[in-house]
Write an enzyme that holds these catalytic residues in place. Sequence first.
Site, PDB file in Angstrom:
ATOM      1  N   GLU B  25       0.867  -1.179   0.000  1.00  0.00           N
ATOM      2  CA  GLU B  25       0.000   0.000   0.000  1.00  0.00           C
ATOM      3  C   GLU B  25       0.902   1.227   0.000  1.00  0.00           C
ATOM      4  OE1 GLU B  25      -2.394  -0.196   3.565  1.00  0.00           O
ATOM      5  OE2 GLU B  25      -2.467  -2.373   3.411  1.00  0.00           O
ATOM      6  N   ARG B  69      -6.735  -1.452  -5.280  1.00  0.00           N
ATOM      7  CA  ARG B  69      -7.627  -0.470  -4.676  1.00  0.00           C
ATOM      8  C   ARG B  69      -7.008   0.916  -4.774  1.00  0.00           C
ATOM      9  NH1 ARG B  69      -8.617   0.076   1.749  1.00  0.00           N
ATOM     10  NH2 ARG B  69     -10.202   1.700   1.692  1.00  0.00           N
ATOM     11  N   TYR B  71      -7.725   4.977  -3.575  1.00  0.00           N
ATOM     12  CA  TYR B  71      -8.550   5.768  -2.674  1.00  0.00           C
ATOM     13  C   TYR B  71      -7.806   6.968  -2.120  1.00  0.00           C
ATOM     14  CZ  TYR B  71      -6.234   2.529   0.606  1.00  0.00           C
ATOM     15  OH  TYR B  71      -5.312   1.765   1.285  1.00  0.00           O
ATOM     16  N   ASP B  73      -6.690   8.601   1.322  1.00  0.00           N
ATOM     17  CA  ASP B  73      -6.515   8.169   2.704  1.00  0.00           C
ATOM     18  C   ASP B  73      -6.375   9.364   3.651  1.00  0.00           C
ATOM     19  OD1 ASP B  73      -6.410   6.360   4.729  1.00  0.00           O
ATOM     20  OD2 ASP B  73      -4.402   5.632   4.313  1.00  0.00           O
ATOM     21  N   THR B  82      -1.869  -2.532  -3.963  1.00  0.00           N
ATOM     22  CA  THR B  82      -1.803  -3.555  -5.010  1.00  0.00           C
ATOM     23  C   THR B  82      -2.776  -4.680  -4.694  1.00  0.00           C
ATOM     24  OG1 THR B  82      -0.163  -4.970  -3.916  1.00  0.00           O
ATOM     25  CG2 THR B  82       0.686  -3.161  -5.296  1.00  0.00           C
TER      26      THR B  82
END
Lengths: 60, 472
Positions: B25, B69, B71, B73, B82
């Site tokens: 991430e 994903r 987004y 944060d 990933t």
Amino acid sequence: MAQIQAHGAGGDEPEDDDAGLVAAPQANTDAVDALLEDIDEALQTNAEQFVRSFVQKGGQ
Amino acid sequence: MGRAGTLDAPPPLDVPPSRRIFGLETEFGLHLAGSGARKVTPEELASHLFHSVVQWGRSSNVFLTNASRLYVDVGAHPEYATAECDSLADLIASDKAGERIVQDLVPTAQERLATAGIEGRIHLYKNNTDSAGNSYGCHENYLVRRRADFASFASTLLPFLVTRQIVTGAGAITRGEGGRRFSFSARADHMWEGMSSSTTRSRPMINTRDEPHANPEMYRRMHVIVGDSSIAQPTVFLKVGTTDLILRLMELRVPLPDLTLESEMRAIRDVAHDLTGETTVTLADGREMTAVEIQQVYLDTVRGHVGGAIERTDEVDALLDLWQRGIDAVREQRPELVATELDWAVKLTLIERYREKLATTLSDPRLARLELAYHDISPETGLAARMERDGLIATVVDDDAIVSAMTEPPSTTRAALRGRFISAARGAGRDFSADWAHVKLAGDGRTVTLKDPFRNTDSRVDTLVEEIEAAS
């Protein structure tokens, strides 16, 4: 699992192990100089203001 | 109720211990450079950036056809996670694909800013600190088999995590008592404790929140949040690859040397700030060891099990070779040993050369500007794409693999199911919801639960996809 080999510049060349060391990919100083030459103007322009203006909140 | 809802979930797959699910991430730094910067808050900037995502996804938190994903944060950071991968090649391709996916949001945002009369250029950085010292992360996820003693199991990893920055740290100009210096990691100064279930209030090295996104009876997630974001692909390769090898030994209950540190928090700072690798850290048993020595103990331990507990593969050989060269580069003070592969050495080479040319010191803002350019993910304003072309940064996967990973999921894990479902639903213009362990069509009572991250086939998803395609 996929077979992958980390390779660098000159990674296809035979390794020189005369000294008992694995030949490491060497950063090419000429290429570094050429890169710095090309970006020098952009980096010099308002560098301090540019850097200082990058402020964000913390993440995780 | 349709047929998919009546089919049973398949039994969990029996997978060999060497097979692991990984994920990365990345929180990106978002920067508007220019006179308009004062007119827009970070939140507004993030919302301009995600405008095109909200247009198709009706949310700024979406799963993509490549099963990853995307987004916004905490702190208005664009974040990309990933898909679940079970090979380092897939992981690197998905991670690099994420940089391009996020960067591709910029043109629309730039147009929107222009329309609003806000001047400036958007930059996205894959780094870990802004100029005010705020920190954000790159989180590594490793699926591990559930066990009762997770806390003590996880803490075994801490001495490794504290010291691995000498090889996989991003390198950074940091502020010290005697002025600016080059450190292995900027993130180290922001790590506060070894383990915790919180991430923003206290910043632990391992987050112990129990969220496996998988069958909780079988698995847990090792959520490592102490690493630096990596630009050079070989650095990602080494960062995740060596951590996986250590975890493999731990999961096979191979005894590891006890290198428990007296204070992880102090050690991580001391190691970060000493480029010579000679500073010692204190172990719980009173011994003093350098980070070089500790990393060498881990490497020798792993090497001793290659051909036994760890199957010898070309990939394992490549990992051990790079790991050893990374340790040697510090021990012998020869960054040239890894100057195209490990971020700290790539950056140090670049910064030192520019510093010599400018005949200046590390506090010169032009060097901080160069540092940002190194982490800038744009092919125009960032340096990595050109440095890869010029052979100044080595690669592990080729460009085709990255381009493909922008739209296609990894084929060998659950990601393949999520990706296929999302492609079908989006192709048919159907609303849907998806997360790591579920997929669902809007207006349909059925939620398909995908609890096994190793399983890449599932008749329930086949049925669902057939129904979507038949109806469109």
